[in-house]
Structures are given as structure tokens and as C-alpha cells.
Design a protein around this motif. Sequence first.
Motif, mmCIF file in Angstrom:
data_model
loop_
_atom_site.group_PDB
_atom_site.id
_atom_site.type_symbol
_atom_site.label_atom_id
_atom_site.label_comp_id
_atom_site.label_asym_id
_atom_site.label_seq_id
_atom_site.Cartn_x
_atom_site.Cartn_y
_atom_site.Cartn_z
ATOM 1 N N ARG A 17 -0.570 10.673 -10.402
ATOM 2 C CA ARG A 17 -1.843 9.985 -10.587
ATOM 3 C C ARG A 17 -2.762 10.232 -9.389
ATOM 4 N NH1 ARG A 17 -2.200 5.043 -10.265
ATOM 5 N NH2 ARG A 17 -0.195 4.408 -9.396
ATOM 6 N N ARG A 18 -4.059 10.037 -9.613
ATOM 7 C CA ARG A 18 -5.038 10.146 -8.534
ATOM 8 C C ARG A 18 -5.308 8.752 -7.981
ATOM 9 N NH1 ARG A 18 -8.215 14.760 -9.145
ATOM 10 N NH2 ARG A 18 -8.736 14.475 -6.932
ATOM 11 N N LEU A 19 -5.496 8.684 -6.666
ATOM 12 C CA LEU A 19 -5.713 7.396 -6.012
ATOM 13 C C LEU A 19 -6.732 7.580 -4.894
ATOM 14 C CD1 LEU A 19 -4.566 4.454 -6.003
ATOM 15 C CD2 LEU A 19 -2.973 5.214 -4.230
ATOM 16 N N THR A 20 -7.776 6.778 -4.915
ATOM 17 C CA THR A 20 -8.756 6.755 -3.836
ATOM 18 C C THR A 20 -8.653 5.422 -3.119
ATOM 19 O OG1 THR A 20 -10.288 8.232 -5.005
ATOM 20 C CG2 THR A 20 -11.193 6.892 -3.220
ATOM 21 N N ILE A 21 -8.511 5.480 -1.797
ATOM 22 C CA ILE A 21 -8.347 4.282 -0.977
ATOM 23 C C ILE A 21 -9.571 4.124 -0.086
ATOM 24 C CG2 ILE A 21 -6.927 3.128 0.760
ATOM 25 C CD1 ILE A 21 -4.604 4.955 -0.146
ATOM 26 N N ALA A 22 -10.216 2.973 -0.178
ATOM 27 C CA ALA A 22 -11.379 2.669 0.658
ATOM 28 C C ALA A 22 -11.103 1.401 1.447
ATOM 29 C CB ALA A 22 -12.626 2.488 -0.210
ATOM 30 N N GLY A 23 -11.645 1.318 2.639
ATOM 31 C CA GLY A 23 -11.526 0.113 3.449
ATOM 32 C C GLY A 23 -12.808 -0.692 3.362
ATOM 33 N N LEU A 68 0.832 -1.206 0.000
ATOM 34 C CA LEU A 68 0.000 0.000 0.000
ATOM 35 C C LEU A 68 0.866 1.255 0.000
ATOM 36 C CD1 LEU A 68 -2.636 1.582 0.249
ATOM 37 C CD2 LEU A 68 -2.514 1.240 2.722
ATOM 38 N N LEU A 69 1.877 1.292 0.858
ATOM 39 C CA LEU A 69 2.756 2.459 0.917
ATOM 40 C C LEU A 69 3.438 2.686 -0.429
ATOM 41 C CD1 LEU A 69 4.398 1.945 4.436
ATOM 42 C CD2 LEU A 69 2.492 3.449 3.832
ATOM 43 N N SER A 70 3.842 1.614 -1.080
ATOM 44 C CA SER A 70 4.452 1.728 -2.402
ATOM 45 C C SER A 70 3.465 2.294 -3.412
ATOM 46 C CB SER A 70 4.954 0.354 -2.860
ATOM 47 O OG SER A 70 5.498 0.424 -4.160
ATOM 48 N N SER A 71 2.206 1.876 -3.343
ATOM 49 C CA SER A 71 1.181 2.379 -4.254
ATOM 50 C C SER A 71 0.944 3.878 -4.052
ATOM 51 C CB SER A 71 -0.135 1.613 -4.040
ATOM 52 O OG SER A 71 0.011 0.250 -4.370
ATOM 53 N N VAL A 72 0.938 4.313 -2.787
ATOM 54 C CA VAL A 72 0.764 5.737 -2.487
ATOM 55 C C VAL A 72 1.933 6.540 -3.047
ATOM 56 C CG1 VAL A 72 0.685 7.450 -0.628
ATOM 57 C CG2 VAL A 72 -0.663 5.343 -0.452
ATOM 58 N N ALA A 73 3.150 6.074 -2.792
ATOM 59 C CA ALA A 73 4.336 6.783 -3.278
ATOM 60 C C ALA A 73 4.358 6.847 -4.804
ATOM 61 C CB ALA A 73 5.603 6.098 -2.765
ATOM 62 N N THR A 74 3.982 5.757 -5.451
ATOM 63 C CA THR A 74 3.973 5.719 -6.916
ATOM 64 C C THR A 74 2.941 6.676 -7.487
ATOM 65 O OG1 THR A 74 4.718 3.414 -6.940
ATOM 66 C CG2 THR A 74 3.637 4.223 -8.922
ATOM 67 N N ALA A 75 1.761 6.721 -6.863
ATOM 68 C CA ALA A 75 0.713 7.621 -7.344
ATOM 69 C C ALA A 75 1.144 9.072 -7.233
ATOM 70 C CB ALA A 75 -0.579 7.384 -6.560
ATOM 71 N N ILE A 76 1.694 9.453 -6.096
ATOM 72 C CA ILE A 76 2.117 10.841 -5.896
ATOM 73 C C ILE A 76 3.272 11.183 -6.834
ATOM 74 C CG2 ILE A 76 3.122 12.469 -4.251
ATOM 75 C CD1 ILE A 76 1.648 10.920 -2.027
ATOM 76 N N GLY A 77 4.251 10.290 -6.918
ATOM 77 C CA GLY A 77 5.402 10.549 -7.772
ATOM 78 C C GLY A 77 5.059 10.590 -9.244
ATOM 79 N N GLY A 78 4.038 9.835 -9.646
ATOM 80 C CA GLY A 78 3.652 9.784 -11.047
ATOM 81 C C GLY A 78 2.537 10.722 -11.425
ATOM 82 N N MET A 86 3.306 8.726 6.678
ATOM 83 C CA MET A 86 3.855 10.062 6.922
ATOM 84 C C MET A 86 5.356 10.135 6.674
ATOM 85 S SD MET A 86 1.827 11.063 10.370
ATOM 86 C CE MET A 86 2.627 12.643 10.387
ATOM 87 N N HIS A 87 6.014 8.989 6.655
ATOM 88 C CA HIS A 87 7.466 8.972 6.480
ATOM 89 C C HIS A 87 7.876 8.837 5.010
ATOM 90 C CE1 HIS A 87 8.221 8.855 10.796
ATOM 91 N NE2 HIS A 87 7.275 7.949 10.895
ATOM 92 N N LEU A 88 6.897 8.731 4.104
ATOM 93 C CA LEU A 88 7.235 8.696 2.685
ATOM 94 C C LEU A 88 7.755 10.074 2.270
ATOM 95 C CD1 LEU A 88 4.168 6.759 1.196
ATOM 96 C CD2 LEU A 88 6.466 5.864 1.633
ATOM 97 N N PRO A 89 8.875 10.148 1.572
ATOM 98 C CA PRO A 89 9.429 11.453 1.182
ATOM 99 C C PRO A 89 8.478 12.297 0.347
ATOM 100 C CG PRO A 89 11.042 9.695 0.853
ATOM 101 C CD PRO A 89 9.738 9.026 1.183
ATOM 102 N N SER A 90 7.619 11.638 -0.427
ATOM 103 C CA SER A 90 6.710 12.384 -1.305
ATOM 104 C C SER A 90 5.514 12.963 -0.560
ATOM 105 C CB SER A 90 6.218 11.481 -2.436
ATOM 106 O OG SER A 90 5.604 10.310 -1.914
#
Length: 239
Positions: free
Chosen positions: A23-29, A11-21, A93-97
Amino acid sequence: MNVTPLTRDQLLSSVATAIGGGRRLTIAGHNLHSVYLTRTDAQFRRFYEDAELRLIDGMPLLSALDLTALCGGRPRWGSRHRLGSTDWIPQVMHLPSVRRIVLFGASEASNRQAVQTLGERAEQTELLGIPADPWNPEDLDAVAAQIRAFGPQLLLIGMGMPLQERLAAALRACTSVAVIATVGGAIDQLSGTQSLAPRWIGRTGLEWAWRLASDPRRFAGRYLVEPFQLARLILRGAA
């Protein structure tokens, strides 16, 4: 049932990839309550259909999915694919992006405490708290303006289902936030306003009992009545 079985690191990788690329990302539980709402609320169902990621949030749902996989001869996912909001928010919160985060929801006192608690864990991350309990629909435009002015990479909306999903869809349409996540009671849990069940209880599948005991008035219908209503809907659909 359409879910996205991710581990926390995935999940953290997906968030970082979306921000860096860009892209828009919606996360639902996804849990049993959301499964019920997808079958009874058309607007809620559309939100889940449109969300890019639908995490497994709850051991009862994971157990049901694993049982279905077992019957179909497919591998089980296991407990590491169960992701509650508080399992990943402190780490994201610790992701650089991720430089700016908005916490939208909870009472003023609870929201303020959650912002303080998270801020102490990652001082390089800027946090904006927007309380929303009680919520006034007339405040939506002002909230959207606050979010646009702050320019966050991540928006966490914790207001309970199905209100938070409706607001997530509205704010995705009128802001440019890269990642929007609906997180239920996570803001209250992070602030300490709402007790968080120990992880070992979650692994046994009895977290619902912890929540029911802590707030029976709020959770009695969801845990003692709604599962039977959901089972009736499933059986009716299979007939």
C-alpha cells in the motif's frame, strides 16, 4: 482538525503494514504552522487532506487538542501521541521491510552527515542522500529518476513547509515509493547542523522558545506573529 494520534510503536506498525501489503502511505506532521498553512494555502490543505497519516508534531497543538477533548468529554491523548520526526526515524530503519531509504533535503554537507549518522545505527539499511538546499525546481525530474532507480521503501523529505509538501505530492505521483514522509528540519537535526531541543523541554511545551533562541531570524515570524494570525482566522471562522 483532522489528525491521526499515533504512538511511535503504532506508527512503526503502520509503516511495516503498508510496505508489507503493497500500500501507499503519506505521513505528514501537524503543528501550529501547518494548521495556519491549511487555512491560507489551498494546495497545502489538499496535501493534508490526502495524507493517510497526520501526526501530532508539537506540544502546543497537542495541548489545544487535549483541551478540546476535555471540553467535549473525551479522553485526552497525552504526550506519547506527540511524534516529532526524530522520535521515529532512527527506529523505522530497524524494520525488516525497510531496506532502502532516501533522505531528500538539506545542504550537501548536512545531508551527507545525516546519511552517515543513520547508516552507523543500522548497517543493514541502504541509504541514498539527495541534497536540496538550495532547491532548483528544474531538478525535480532528475531527483525522481534517482529515486526510481534506487527503489526505496521510504522517502524522507526535509525541506520546510510548504515546499516539502508540494514535492511530496509530485514525487508520489511519479514514483512508486511505498511510504513518503515530510520531516521538516529532521535531516539537519540528525546531522547536528540544527540543534535539537531536549525532550524534557518538548514535554513542557517550550520547544518553540528553544528554536526561537537558536535561530531568531528564521523563527520569529512563525512563533511571535503567526499564532495571532491563526487565532484571528479561527475566530473569524467561528463568528
